[in-house]
Motif scaffolding. Structure first.
Motif, PDB file in Angstrom:
ATOM      1  N   TYR A   1      -3.633   7.261   6.039  1.00 14.08           N
ATOM      2  CA  TYR A   1      -4.545   7.173   4.979  1.00 14.08           C
ATOM      3  C   TYR A   1      -3.220   6.439   4.387  1.00 14.08           C
ATOM      4  O   TYR A   1      -2.304   7.203   3.123  1.00 14.08           O
ATOM      5  CB  TYR A   1      -4.706   7.638   4.920  1.00 14.08           C
ATOM      6  N   CYS A   2      -3.351   5.061   3.517  1.00  8.04           N
ATOM      7  CA  CYS A   2      -3.081   4.495   2.573  1.00  8.04           C
ATOM      8  C   CYS A   2      -3.773   3.670   1.845  1.00  8.04           C
ATOM      9  O   CYS A   2      -5.062   3.383   0.988  1.00  8.04           O
ATOM     10  CB  CYS A   2      -2.440   3.213   3.049  1.00  8.04           C
ATOM     11  N   LEU A   3      -3.002   4.191   0.568  1.00  7.54           N
ATOM     12  CA  LEU A   3      -3.877   4.240  -0.617  1.00  7.54           C
ATOM     13  C   LEU A   3      -4.186   2.073  -1.444  1.00  7.54           C
ATOM     14  O   LEU A   3      -5.093   2.261  -1.432  1.00  7.54           O
ATOM     15  CB  LEU A   3      -3.092   4.481  -1.774  1.00  7.54           C
TER      16      LEU A   3
ATOM     17  N   PHE B   1      -7.131   4.532   7.629  1.00 10.59           N
ATOM     18  CA  PHE B   1      -7.661   3.874   7.136  1.00 10.59           C
ATOM     19  C   PHE B   1      -7.071   3.219   5.607  1.00 10.59           C
ATOM     20  O   PHE B   1      -5.358   3.118   5.670  1.00 10.59           O
ATOM     21  CB  PHE B   1      -8.446   5.059   5.694  1.00 10.59           C
ATOM     22  N   VAL B   2      -7.340   2.327   5.295  1.00  8.22           N
ATOM     23  CA  VAL B   2      -6.541   1.671   3.979  1.00  8.22           C
ATOM     24  C   VAL B   2      -7.235   1.408   2.663  1.00  8.22           C
ATOM     25  O   VAL B   2      -8.583   0.615   2.935  1.00  8.22           O
ATOM     26  CB  VAL B   2      -6.287   0.311   3.735  1.00  8.22           C
ATOM     27  N   ALA B   3      -7.007   1.173   1.225  1.00 11.37           N
ATOM     28  CA  ALA B   3      -8.256   2.073   0.856  1.00 11.37           C
ATOM     29  C   ALA B   3      -8.769   0.572  -0.038  1.00 11.37           C
ATOM     30  O   ALA B   3      -7.283  -0.322   0.103  1.00 11.37           O
ATOM     31  CB  ALA B   3      -7.866   2.547  -0.645  1.00 11.37           C
ATOM     32  N   VAL B   4      -9.765  -0.034  -0.350  1.00  8.94           N
ATOM     33  CA  VAL B   4      -9.984  -1.331  -0.811  1.00  8.94           C
ATOM     34  C   VAL B   4      -9.732  -1.422  -1.889  1.00  8.94           C
ATOM     35  O   VAL B   4      -8.587  -1.963  -2.417  1.00  8.94           O
ATOM     36  CB  VAL B   4     -11.325  -1.182  -0.310  1.00  8.94           C
ATOM     37  N   ARG B   5      -9.709  -0.332  -2.682  1.00 14.04           N
ATOM     38  CA  ARG B   5      -9.262  -0.643  -4.315  1.00 14.04           C
ATOM     39  C   ARG B   5      -8.104   0.646  -4.108  1.00 14.04           C
ATOM     40  O   ARG B   5      -8.210   1.592  -3.975  1.00 14.04           O
ATOM     41  CB  ARG B   5      -9.914  -0.405  -4.924  1.00 14.04           C
ATOM     42  N   PRO B   6      -6.796  -0.033  -4.674  1.00 16.22           N
ATOM     43  CA  PRO B   6      -5.567   0.979  -4.672  1.00 16.22           C
ATOM     44  C   PRO B   6      -6.052   2.098  -5.912  1.00 16.22           C
ATOM     45  O   PRO B   6      -5.898   2.599  -7.202  1.00 16.22           O
ATOM     46  CB  PRO B   6      -4.442   0.035  -5.490  1.00 16.22           C
ATOM     47  N   ARG B   7      -7.306   3.302  -5.490  1.00 17.43           N
ATOM     48  CA  ARG B   7      -7.509   4.401  -6.428  1.00 17.43           C
ATOM     49  C   ARG B   7      -7.449   5.846  -5.631  1.00 17.43           C
ATOM     50  O   ARG B   7      -8.007   5.692  -4.360  1.00 17.43           O
ATOM     51  CB  ARG B   7      -8.968   3.903  -7.177  1.00 17.43           C
ATOM     52  N   GLU B   8      -6.966   6.891  -5.956  1.00 12.18           N
ATOM     53  CA  GLU B   8      -6.736   7.494  -5.122  1.00 12.18           C
ATOM     54  C   GLU B   8      -8.581   8.031  -4.988  1.00 12.18           C
ATOM     55  O   GLU B   8      -8.321   9.304  -3.743  1.00 12.18           O
ATOM     56  CB  GLU B   8      -6.308   9.244  -5.991  1.00 12.18           C
ATOM     57  N   GLU B   9      -9.226   8.244  -5.307  1.00  6.80           N
ATOM     58  CA  GLU B   9     -10.913   8.303  -5.126  1.00  6.80           C
ATOM     59  C   GLU B   9     -10.837   8.089  -4.316  1.00  6.80           C
ATOM     60  O   GLU B   9     -12.138   8.564  -3.373  1.00  6.80           O
ATOM     61  CB  GLU B   9     -11.599   7.930  -6.362  1.00  6.80           C
TER      62      GLU B   9
ATOM     63  N   LEU C   1      -8.952   6.480  -1.416  1.00  3.30           N
ATOM     64  CA  LEU C   1      -7.655   7.395  -0.676  1.00  3.30           C
ATOM     65  C   LEU C   1      -9.133   8.113  -0.387  1.00  3.30           C
ATOM     66  O   LEU C   1      -9.205   8.680   0.796  1.00  3.30           O
ATOM     67  CB  LEU C   1      -6.771   7.435  -0.784  1.00  3.30           C
ATOM     68  N   LEU C   2      -9.048   9.263  -0.857  1.00  4.10           N
ATOM     69  CA  LEU C   2      -9.940  10.580  -0.278  1.00  4.10           C
ATOM     70  C   LEU C   2     -10.823  10.372  -0.235  1.00  4.10           C
ATOM     71  O   LEU C   2     -11.440  10.866   1.068  1.00  4.10           O
ATOM     72  CB  LEU C   2     -10.026  11.891  -1.521  1.00  4.10           C
ATOM     73  N   ALA C   3     -11.647   9.828  -0.262  1.00  2.46           N
ATOM     74  CA  ALA C   3     -13.206   9.190   0.264  1.00  2.46           C
ATOM     75  C   ALA C   3     -12.926   8.495   1.899  1.00  2.46           C
ATOM     76  O   ALA C   3     -14.274   8.981   2.058  1.00  2.46           O
ATOM     77  CB  ALA C   3     -14.432   8.202  -0.453  1.00  2.46           C
ATOM     78  N   GLY C   4     -11.930   7.822   1.676  1.00  3.53           N
ATOM     79  CA  GLY C   4     -11.594   7.599   3.434  1.00  3.53           C
ATOM     80  C   GLY C   4     -11.592   8.863   4.379  1.00  3.53           C
ATOM     81  O   GLY C   4     -12.017   8.926   5.653  1.00  3.53           O
ATOM     82  N   LEU C   5     -11.362   9.894   3.902  1.00  2.13           N
ATOM     83  CA  LEU C   5     -10.557  11.265   5.191  1.00  2.13           C
ATOM     84  C   LEU C   5     -12.076  11.604   5.780  1.00  2.13           C
ATOM     85  O   LEU C   5     -11.865  11.595   7.279  1.00  2.13           O
ATOM     86  CB  LEU C   5      -9.854  11.817   4.024  1.00  2.13           C
ATOM     87  N   ALA C   6     -13.058  11.848   4.834  1.00  2.00           N
ATOM     88  CA  ALA C   6     -14.137  11.491   4.963  1.00  2.00           C
ATOM     89  C   ALA C   6     -14.842  10.136   6.334  1.00  2.00           C
ATOM     90  O   ALA C   6     -15.896  11.017   7.486  1.00  2.00           O
ATOM     91  CB  ALA C   6     -15.344  12.010   4.333  1.00  2.00           C
ATOM     92  N   GLU C   7     -14.471   9.439   5.465  1.00  2.00           N
ATOM     93  CA  GLU C   7     -15.226   8.396   6.387  1.00  2.00           C
ATOM     94  C   GLU C   7     -14.976   7.604   7.601  1.00  2.00           C
ATOM     95  O   GLU C   7     -15.162   7.397   8.388  1.00  2.00           O
ATOM     96  CB  GLU C   7     -15.338   6.959   5.667  1.00  2.00           C
ATOM     97  N   ALA C   8     -13.502   8.077   7.958  1.00  2.05           N
ATOM     98  CA  ALA C   8     -12.463   7.680   8.765  1.00  2.05           C
ATOM     99  C   ALA C   8     -11.753   8.305   9.781  1.00  2.05           C
ATOM    100  O   ALA C   8     -11.651   8.078  10.936  1.00  2.05           O
ATOM    101  CB  ALA C   8     -10.877   6.197   8.179  1.00  2.05           C
ATOM    102  N   PHE C   9     -12.362  10.010   9.411  1.00  2.00           N
ATOM    103  CA  PHE C   9     -12.102  10.851  10.849  1.00  2.00           C
ATOM    104  C   PHE C   9     -13.203  10.371  11.554  1.00  2.00           C
ATOM    105  O   PHE C   9     -14.226  10.370  11.564  1.00  2.00           O
ATOM    106  CB  PHE C   9     -12.557  12.294  10.113  1.00  2.00           C
TER     107      PHE C   9
END
Length: 237
Positions: free
Chosen positions: A200-202, A219-227, A229-237
């Motif tokens: 998972y990349c910022l 998963f690569v966050a669209v915006r470089p924000r921790e929020e 990135l962490l939201a991607g843990l649920a979306e991409a799993f």
């Protein structure tokens, strides 16, 4: 998920606590150690400060004579950096809420060209936003306030977890930490286990060294924000 957090402290511990609060099992084991350089402030005072990381704010606050800079405008790359600058007594604060490009545009919108900017940065840094601001006519000086040193070897806890198949994913917050994590895993003989993790990349930039090694970021966050990135843990799993 069992997730390796390889970013340096103090951010690593904070991220670990957030992961635990989300129900994950974090393994906090940084591959970079941030050290203040003790560099002196430039003799000519700036008109505004430019900060591109939380580490920069913390290093600046510990710099001799930094109190004289309080009251100057601070242009921060994102919300976390902006909040730390405000908590340290700097400001007024202008939050770009994004990346280096957003920060350069914010400065151009708020500060007259020709003004002196002090970029508080690390020893290893990207050309932006400094290059764009210099081309736009700002006088830019750089204070190298900290350095992020590579750990000499893969942290033992990570080596053991990779060998036992006890990790599911890794979070990557910078291109450099991702590159060092990959390099140290390969050198320790755990490259295959590292590549098998979900990564998972910022940002897309952070994913570059992984992709160069044939690893596709999960998963690569669209915006470089921790929020994000962490939201991607649920979306991409």
């Amino acid at each position: 998920m069992r997730i390796w957090v390889s970013r340096p402290e103090p951010g690593a511990g904070r991220t670990g606590r957030r992961l635990a609060g989300l129900g994950h099992v974090p393994l906090v084991a940084p591959v970079l150690a941030v050290r203040p350089t003790g560099a002196a402030l430039p003799a000519e005072p700036p008109d505004a400060l430019l900060v591109t990381s939380a580490n920069a704010v913390e290093a600046l606050a510990a710099t001799a004579g930094a109190g004289a800079l309080r009251g100057l405008p601070v242009f921060a790359v994102g919300s976390r950096t902006a909040a730390l600058a405000e908590a340290a007594g700097f400001g007024p604060i202008y939050d770009a809420g994004g990346d280096a490009g957003d920060l350069a545009r914010l400065v151009a919108a708020r500060l007259a060209r020709g003004r002196r900017l002090l970029h508080v940065a690390g020893a290893e840094r990207k050309a932006e936003p400094g290059a764009s601001l210099a081309r736009a006519g700002y006088a830019l000086a750089t204070l190298v306030a900290y350095a992020a040193e590579r750990v000499p070897a893969l942290p033992e806890a990570v080596a053991a977890a990779l060998a036992a198949g006890q990790l599911d994913a890794a979070l990557h917050y910078s291109r450099r930490s991702a590159a060092v994590a990959y390099d140290r895993a390969e050198a320790a003989g755990h490259g295959g286990a590292f590549r098998a993790l979900k990564h998972y990349c910022l940002s897309a930039d952070v994913a570059v060294p992984l992709e160069a090694g044939g690893i596709v970021a999960h998963f690569v966050a669209v915006r470089p924000r921790e929020e994000d990135l962490l939201a991607g843990l649920a979306e991409a799993f």
